[in-house]
Motif scaffolding. Structure first.
Motif, PDB file in Angstrom:
ATOM      1  N   ALA A 105      43.289-103.885  31.403  1.00  0.00           N
ATOM      2  CA  ALA A 105      42.346-102.906  30.848  1.00  0.00           C
ATOM      3  C   ALA A 105      40.929-103.180  31.318  1.00  0.00           C
ATOM      4  O   ALA A 105      40.192-102.257  31.682  1.00  0.00           O
ATOM      5  CB  ALA A 105      42.404-102.944  29.322  1.00  0.00           C
ATOM      6  N   CYS A 106      40.536-104.469  31.339  1.00  0.00           N
ATOM      7  CA  CYS A 106      39.189-104.830  31.785  1.00  0.00           C
ATOM      8  C   CYS A 106      38.997-104.494  33.261  1.00  0.00           C
ATOM      9  O   CYS A 106      37.965-103.931  33.657  1.00  0.00           O
ATOM     10  CB  CYS A 106      38.948-106.321  31.533  1.00  0.00           C
ATOM     11  SG  CYS A 106      37.266-106.856  31.917  1.00  0.00           S
ATOM     12  N   ALA A 107      40.003-104.823  34.084  1.00  0.00           N
ATOM     13  CA  ALA A 107      39.917-104.529  35.510  1.00  0.00           C
ATOM     14  C   ALA A 107      39.861-103.016  35.763  1.00  0.00           C
ATOM     15  O   ALA A 107      39.122-102.542  36.633  1.00  0.00           O
ATOM     16  CB  ALA A 107      41.120-105.137  36.232  1.00  0.00           C
ATOM     17  N   THR A 108      40.626-102.271  34.986  1.00  0.00           N
ATOM     18  CA  THR A 108      40.643-100.812  35.124  1.00  0.00           C
ATOM     19  C   THR A 108      39.300-100.210  34.736  1.00  0.00           C
ATOM     20  O   THR A 108      38.777 -99.317  35.413  1.00  0.00           O
ATOM     21  CB  THR A 108      41.759-100.219  34.244  1.00  0.00           C
ATOM     22  OG1 THR A 108      43.018-100.700  34.694  1.00  0.00           O
ATOM     23  CG2 THR A 108      41.753 -98.702  34.317  1.00  0.00           C
ATOM     24  N   LEU A 109      38.727-100.691  33.624  1.00  0.00           N
ATOM     25  CA  LEU A 109      37.426-100.195  33.182  1.00  0.00           C
ATOM     26  C   LEU A 109      36.357-100.487  34.230  1.00  0.00           C
ATOM     27  O   LEU A 109      35.497 -99.640  34.504  1.00  0.00           O
ATOM     28  CB  LEU A 109      37.044-100.835  31.845  1.00  0.00           C
ATOM     29  CG  LEU A 109      35.744-100.344  31.209  1.00  0.00           C
ATOM     30  CD1 LEU A 109      35.827 -98.857  30.871  1.00  0.00           C
ATOM     31  CD2 LEU A 109      35.411-101.154  29.953  1.00  0.00           C
ATOM     32  N   GLN A 110      36.417-101.674  34.819  1.00  0.00           N
ATOM     33  CA  GLN A 110      35.454-102.037  35.860  1.00  0.00           C
ATOM     34  C   GLN A 110      35.574-101.116  37.073  1.00  0.00           C
ATOM     35  O   GLN A 110      34.581-100.697  37.662  1.00  0.00           O
ATOM     36  CB  GLN A 110      35.682-103.485  36.295  1.00  0.00           C
ATOM     37  CG  GLN A 110      34.631-104.013  37.273  1.00  0.00           C
ATOM     38  CD  GLN A 110      33.253-104.122  36.631  1.00  0.00           C
ATOM     39  OE1 GLN A 110      33.020-104.957  35.761  1.00  0.00           O
ATOM     40  NE2 GLN A 110      32.345-103.254  37.051  1.00  0.00           N
ATOM     41  N   LYS A 111      36.815-100.759  37.414  1.00  0.00           N
ATOM     42  CA  LYS A 111      37.034 -99.850  38.541  1.00  0.00           C
ATOM     43  C   LYS A 111      36.476 -98.463  38.242  1.00  0.00           C
ATOM     44  O   LYS A 111      35.873 -97.821  39.105  1.00  0.00           O
ATOM     45  CB  LYS A 111      38.534 -99.764  38.848  1.00  0.00           C
ATOM     46  CG  LYS A 111      38.867 -98.949  40.086  1.00  0.00           C
ATOM     47  CD  LYS A 111      40.351 -99.014  40.417  1.00  0.00           C
ATOM     48  CE  LYS A 111      40.668 -98.233  41.689  1.00  0.00           C
ATOM     49  NZ  LYS A 111      42.107 -98.294  42.039  1.00  0.00           N
ATOM     50  N   LEU A 112      36.656 -97.992  36.996  1.00  0.00           N
ATOM     51  CA  LEU A 112      36.159 -96.672  36.604  1.00  0.00           C
ATOM     52  C   LEU A 112      34.635 -96.622  36.581  1.00  0.00           C
ATOM     53  O   LEU A 112      34.028 -95.594  36.885  1.00  0.00           O
ATOM     54  CB  LEU A 112      36.705 -96.290  35.223  1.00  0.00           C
ATOM     55  CG  LEU A 112      38.184 -95.912  35.153  1.00  0.00           C
ATOM     56  CD1 LEU A 112      38.649 -95.864  33.699  1.00  0.00           C
ATOM     57  CD2 LEU A 112      38.434 -94.579  35.836  1.00  0.00           C
TER      58      LEU A 112
END
Length: 462
Positions: free
Chosen positions: A193-200
């Protein structure tokens, strides 16, 4: 646009045939002969498929997540499009339309939630408006294609076009999108979730946003809140959630119930009856589709200033006034004694579609995540989308009979419906613009704390 070519002719002896000049010697029939009520049922098949697709999205969103559910719906869209494009009878054609509707019902709920959950508070309104903007681009694109492909066998390719687009969307979804961080947190996949949020967020500092997201999920865990089912909402296990779901269902209903179906799906036939000119009727439909896009762009730029509630009031009020104009414009006689005041009827159509696109076309797709907590979102959103598709089916199916019975006064029904909508939005709809998706949880906890622990001094206040 191609309804006359597809429906063919009904002769005095009750037999059917294709229009003169239609080639019937190919591997597929040049038309699918049917009467007007049957044509209404084939249009209704799309909506009834959407109704069941919306109900299915409640489970699909939980089992597969938003992103995967959208990709699965692309497969149903492709299958339904192929069946419609290659149909040899009405049953096969209707089944294809129902499958496309099922896909639209599945994806409609998921896309709305997905866009809300990946957006920041400030961008959510604008990004939510893009849903309707691209939907209107799709309508305009199909109207233009229909304008020049209203002959056999070209009308079959109208169903092949969205099949190709769905395939492109499936590929793009797989390679260029990620699952919602909020959903991943709910599934306890915190690192992903953290990695995905950073990508967004593309290089921005997401530490604070992610911490708030984790805190919201922690509060859900500590309160032992289980995923609410549709029955939990219907049986009023939580009065606040049930009431907010009713608001979502009413707002979603006004995406269809106010008369946009007859104004778009049946507009060519309706205006041909008024003006006696099929080409003029087609051009009016194209103008309406263009106005939809302009009005949606207005909403996109002013959403944060006017607000969700403000645009819904403008929308329902505008469609109510436009419905009155339509009744007057199509009923009164002009200076030459001919029925219908052309200018007023055309103005009514433009005001109607413009007003609709500013609120009823946009807000329903972003309201559920802003009114419902995470544990009730899947079920509440499914009920809201089911309301949308149910009224889509009802209005588009009964319109041929309603228009036949009421004639030029048929839009009086929508005057009453839209007036009710304006009053409901004014007195019952809360304003959610700029609201954090987890605000309702915090507010509920604060209300409880105020009741149980009244502060007694400065230290308590601190």
């Amino acid at each position: 646009m191609p309804e006359k070519v597809m429906m063919g002719l009904i002769h005095d002896d009750g037999s059917y045939s294709c229009l003169p000049g239609t080639n019937e010697d190919g591997p597929l029939p040049g038309c699918l002969p049917m009467d007007f009520p049957t044509w209404g049922y084939t249009i209704g098949a799309f909506a009834i498929g959407g109704f069941f697709g919306s109900l299915a999205s409640k489970y699909m969103n939980v089992w597969f997540g938003r992103r995967d559910n959208i990709m699965i719906s692309c497969l149903w869209m492709m299958l339904g499009g192929i069946l419609s494009a290659t149909s040899i009878n009405i049953v096969m054609y209707s089944f294809g339309r129902a499958l496309v509707g099922f896909a639209a019902g599945m994806s409609g709920s998921s896309v709305a939630i997905y866009v809300s959950e990946i957006s920041t508070k400030k961008s959510r309104g604008a990004l939510g408006s893009l849903f309707e903007l691209y939907l209107n681009f799709g309508i305009l694109f199909t109207q233009i294609c229909g304008r020049y492909m209203a002959f056999a066998p070209a009308w079959r390719f109208l169903w092949a076009i969205p099949t190709i687009i769905a395939a492109i969307q499936l590929v793009c979804m797989y390679f260029f999108t990620v699952e919602c961080p909020r959903r991943l947190c709910a599934n306890k996949k915190y690192d992903e979730a953290c990695a995905t949020l950073q990508k967004l967020r593309a290089g921005a500092d997401v530490e604070e946003e992610f911490a708030l997201m984790l805190a919201a999920r922690q509060r859900e865990t500590e309160s032992s809140q289980k995923e609410m089912s549709i029955w939990d909402i219907v049986s009023v296990k939580d009065k606040s959630i049930t009431w907010h779901t009713i608001i979502v269902m009413v707002i979603q209903a006004f995406n269809q119930i106010g008369g946009i179906g007859p104004m778009s799906v049946y507009s060519v036939g309706f205006f041909t009856e008024i003006f006696g000119d099929a080409t003029l009727a087609s051009n009016i439909s194209l103008a309406d589709a263009s106005v939809n896009i302009v009005a949606t762009l207005v909403t996109l730029f002013f959403m944060h200033k006017v607000g969700r509630k403000g645009f819904m009031m403008i929308s329902t009020g505008g469609t109510c006034i436009a419905s009155v104009m339509m009744v007057i414009g199509s009923t009164l006689r002009d200076g030459n004694g001919r029925q219908g005041i052309g200018g007023l009827a055309i103005a009514a159509a433009i005001v109607f579609t413009g007003s609709y696109s500013m609120g009823c076309g946009v807000i329903p797709w972003m309201i559920a995540p802003e009114l419902l907590p995470m544990h009730a979102l899947a079920s509440g959103s499914a009920l809201g989308n089911s309301s949308n598709w149910l009224f889509n089916f009802v209005i588009n199916t009964i319109w041929p009979k309603m228009n036949e019975g009421l004639g030029t006064y048929s839009f009086m029904v929508f005057v009453v419906i839209n007036l009710f909508g304006f009053l409901f939005m004014t007195f019952c709809m809360p304003e959610t613009t700029g609201k954090d998706l987890d605000d309702h949880k915090k507010q509920k906890e604060l209300d409880t704390e105020e009741i149980v622990h009244e502060p007694k001094g400065k230290a308590d206040m601190e």
